[in-house]
Design a protein around this motif. Structure first.
Motif, PDB file in Angstrom:
ATOM      1  N   GLY A   1     -26.353   4.063  82.257  1.00  0.00           N
ATOM      2  CA  GLY A   1     -25.948   2.529  81.888  1.00  0.00           C
ATOM      3  C   GLY A   1     -23.843   3.725  82.007  1.00  0.00           C
ATOM      4  O   GLY A   1     -24.007   4.802  82.033  1.00  0.00           O
ATOM      5  N   GLU A   2     -22.963   2.658  81.286  1.00  0.00           N
ATOM      6  CA  GLU A   2     -21.668   3.419  80.940  1.00  0.00           C
ATOM      7  C   GLU A   2     -21.432   2.627  79.911  1.00  0.00           C
ATOM      8  O   GLU A   2     -21.476   1.804  78.924  1.00  0.00           O
ATOM      9  CB  GLU A   2     -21.655   2.300  82.505  1.00  0.00           C
ATOM     10  CG  GLU A   2     -21.040   2.113  83.469  1.00  0.00           C
ATOM     11  CD  GLU A   2     -19.733   1.792  84.507  1.00  0.00           C
ATOM     12  OE1 GLU A   2     -19.119   1.447  83.740  1.00  0.00           O
ATOM     13  OE2 GLU A   2     -20.309   1.994  85.639  1.00  0.00           O
ATOM     14  N   HIS A   3     -20.960   4.108  78.954  1.00  0.00           N
ATOM     15  CA  HIS A   3     -20.382   4.042  78.045  1.00  0.00           C
ATOM     16  C   HIS A   3     -19.031   4.477  77.985  1.00  0.00           C
ATOM     17  O   HIS A   3     -18.313   5.494  78.468  1.00  0.00           O
ATOM     18  CB  HIS A   3     -21.216   5.726  76.949  1.00  0.00           C
ATOM     19  CG  HIS A   3     -22.505   5.808  76.819  1.00  0.00           C
ATOM     20  ND1 HIS A   3     -23.092   4.690  76.055  1.00  0.00           N
ATOM     21  CD2 HIS A   3     -22.949   6.254  78.494  1.00  0.00           C
ATOM     22  CE1 HIS A   3     -24.201   5.380  76.421  1.00  0.00           C
ATOM     23  NE2 HIS A   3     -24.127   5.485  77.530  1.00  0.00           N
ATOM     24  N   LEU A   4     -18.407   3.886  77.483  1.00  0.00           N
ATOM     25  CA  LEU A   4     -16.592   3.612  77.327  1.00  0.00           C
ATOM     26  C   LEU A   4     -16.079   4.894  76.543  1.00  0.00           C
ATOM     27  O   LEU A   4     -16.534   5.206  75.263  1.00  0.00           O
ATOM     28  CB  LEU A   4     -15.838   2.839  77.356  1.00  0.00           C
ATOM     29  CG  LEU A   4     -16.328   1.378  77.629  1.00  0.00           C
ATOM     30  CD1 LEU A   4     -15.557  -0.217  77.034  1.00  0.00           C
ATOM     31  CD2 LEU A   4     -15.737   1.548  78.882  1.00  0.00           C
ATOM     32  N   LEU A   5     -15.550   5.648  77.249  1.00  0.00           N
ATOM     33  CA  LEU A   5     -15.087   6.828  76.053  1.00  0.00           C
ATOM     34  C   LEU A   5     -13.540   6.342  75.621  1.00  0.00           C
ATOM     35  O   LEU A   5     -12.477   5.696  76.538  1.00  0.00           O
ATOM     36  CB  LEU A   5     -14.529   7.843  77.216  1.00  0.00           C
ATOM     37  CG  LEU A   5     -13.939   9.026  76.895  1.00  0.00           C
ATOM     38  CD1 LEU A   5     -14.761   9.527  75.469  1.00  0.00           C
ATOM     39  CD2 LEU A   5     -13.673  10.250  78.284  1.00  0.00           C
ATOM     40  N   ILE A   6     -13.317   6.061  74.483  1.00  0.00           N
ATOM     41  CA  ILE A   6     -11.584   5.615  73.544  1.00  0.00           C
ATOM     42  C   ILE A   6     -11.488   6.807  72.600  1.00  0.00           C
ATOM     43  O   ILE A   6     -12.087   7.591  72.558  1.00  0.00           O
ATOM     44  CB  ILE A   6     -12.597   4.178  72.870  1.00  0.00           C
ATOM     45  CG1 ILE A   6     -13.376   3.221  74.260  1.00  0.00           C
ATOM     46  CG2 ILE A   6     -11.421   3.746  72.317  1.00  0.00           C
ATOM     47  CD1 ILE A   6     -14.287   2.067  72.865  1.00  0.00           C
ATOM     48  N   CYS A   7     -10.357   6.560  72.596  1.00  0.00           N
ATOM     49  CA  CYS A   7      -9.546   7.822  72.097  1.00  0.00           C
ATOM     50  C   CYS A   7      -8.931   6.326  71.016  1.00  0.00           C
ATOM     51  O   CYS A   7      -8.442   5.215  70.675  1.00  0.00           O
ATOM     52  CB  CYS A   7      -8.009   7.766  72.550  1.00  0.00           C
ATOM     53  SG  CYS A   7      -6.881   8.853  71.402  1.00  0.00           S
ATOM     54  N   HIS A   8      -9.361   6.744  69.900  1.00  0.00           N
ATOM     55  CA  HIS A   8      -9.492   6.181  68.830  1.00  0.00           C
ATOM     56  C   HIS A   8      -8.292   6.486  67.300  1.00  0.00           C
ATOM     57  O   HIS A   8      -7.862   5.875  66.215  1.00  0.00           O
ATOM     58  CB  HIS A   8     -10.669   6.276  67.466  1.00  0.00           C
ATOM     59  CG  HIS A   8     -11.128   8.042  67.368  1.00  0.00           C
ATOM     60  ND1 HIS A   8     -10.454   8.010  66.345  1.00  0.00           N
ATOM     61  CD2 HIS A   8     -12.603   8.746  67.602  1.00  0.00           C
ATOM     62  CE1 HIS A   8     -11.621   9.400  65.706  1.00  0.00           C
ATOM     63  NE2 HIS A   8     -12.151   9.525  66.768  1.00  0.00           N
ATOM     64  N   GLU A   9      -7.169   7.586  67.789  1.00  0.00           N
ATOM     65  CA  GLU A   9      -6.138   7.976  66.589  1.00  0.00           C
ATOM     66  C   GLU A   9      -5.076   7.592  68.135  1.00  0.00           C
ATOM     67  O   GLU A   9      -4.560   7.952  68.674  1.00  0.00           O
ATOM     68  CB  GLU A   9      -5.952   9.204  67.011  1.00  0.00           C
ATOM     69  CG  GLU A   9      -5.491  10.027  66.068  1.00  0.00           C
ATOM     70  CD  GLU A   9      -5.902   9.627  64.838  1.00  0.00           C
ATOM     71  OE1 GLU A   9      -5.273   9.480  63.647  1.00  0.00           O
ATOM     72  OE2 GLU A   9      -7.084   9.564  64.230  1.00  0.00           O
TER      73      GLU A   9
END
Length: 155
Positions: free
Chosen positions: A131-139
């Motif tokens: 599957g695909e997992h989003l890579l997110i900057c949370h700062e």
């Protein structure tokens, strides 16, 4: 007499909650392998292009079913922006920032760390399903923060 009974009850409930919390923490650490990610090295953010392994960000196979993903977070982009690994692989992420503090969150996993300039953070995770997992900057990292992202593709 009534006040003393209420105080005693409050103390008993407090102690029980503290013991239960400590028990849960010990269980998470010992039985589930939970731990805080820590920095493993320091690098000069200005010299990332000349500092191995950050001079060649990307994914490398390090053994059977083990991979290393070297990631640099820079203002409004991850390098690489797409990480591809096979299902069942254990991936060691080595992450640092070249400019400001960023976040590194992989959707659907327990990977959620701060990325600090000059500090190398290591996180290990086994991707069990495709599957695909989003890579997110949370700062928040500036005016283009909302455009910063990527994905981990498990094949």
């Amino acid at each position: 007499m009534r006040i003393e009974a209420l105080e005693r009850g409050f103390l008993v409930v407090s102690v029980v909650l503290l013991v239960a919390s400590l028990g849960g923490l010990l269980y998470a650490v010992s039985a589930r392998g939970a731990h805080l990610p820590g920095h493993v090295a320091l690098v000069d953010p200005a010299l990332l292009a000349q500092t191995p392994p950050f001079d060649q960000p990307g994914v490398r196979q390090t053994g059977p079913d083990t991979y290393e993903a070297v990631v640099i977070a820079r203002t409004w982009a991850f390098s690489p922006s797409e990480i591809r690994v096979p299902a069942g692989a254990e991936v060691t992420f080595l992450i640092t920032s070249g400019d400001v503090i960023h976040g590194f969150f992989v959707e659907g996993t327990r990977i959620n760390v701060m990325v600090i300039p000059g500090q190398v953070t290591r996180v290990i995770y086994r991707f069990k399903q495709t599957g695909e997992h989003l890579l997110i900057c949370h700062e928040y990292c500036g005016i283009g923060h909302h455009t910063m992202g990527g994905k981990v593709v498990v094949q």
